[in-house]
Enzyme design. Structure first.
Site: not given
Lengths: 114, 114
Positions: A64, A69, A84
């Site tokens: 995934s 940030h 996943c």
């Protein structure tokens, strides 16, 4: 964490990290952690440097994604590790966090697709 | 939702969406929703098509990111909308969801950086 091999049952760890001192090169550290733990498979990596400061860093994984940030002016970064199936990203996150000089840390794990 | 203009205070909406019938072209629909709501600013868009099926779609935003992972074989997709500062992504998500034939939907909103 016990997640079956059903690929839609996914583990999403979010971490809000406040840093002491000099803001780290999180891309370099994350790359090292991924290599050291051998837990996640990176397909593609993307980044965007904001002007004058700040970085968005995205890894598309076979499992995934990872997103980071950064707001160095606030000594803050947010990290998401979304994986996943039966793969879980705890070792990679723990490895990464061990490389950081952390002032404050909030994490939570969300089960997706269940 | 009342989020100050402090950029590290962020709104992270996660949605787990189960679809009825034919699996949609989520990239096309999301692009339309972003244009229609004018809420979010796309800087870069990336995607990876999995073999034989499935898509990871990442938008780096001025406000942080959107991610979509699809498992058409399970009629399932996961959507994350992460926006910093005073921007919130509810209208874009609502617009997108209105375009989908939804069997089951789970959403939650997480405050980041607080």
């Amino acid at each position: 964490m016990n997640i079956s091999n059903n690929p839609i049952k996914s583990s999403h760890i979010i971490a809000d990290v406040y840093i002491n001192g000099i803001f780290p090169d999180i891309e370099e550290l994350l790359d090292i952690s991924i290599k050291e733990t051998k837990e996640l498979t990176v397909i593609k990596k993307f980044k965007h440097n904001f002007n004058p400061i700040g970085l968005s860093l995205i890894y598309i994984l076979a499992e995934s994604h990872i997103s980071v940030h950064t707001w160095p002016e606030y000594n803050y970064m947010s990290i998401d590790l979304y994986t996943c199936g039966k793969t879980t990203p705890e070792n990679t996150l723990d490895n990464l966090l061990s490389k950081l000089d952390i002032h404050n840390l909030n994490t939570q794990t969300i089960q997706r697709g269940v």
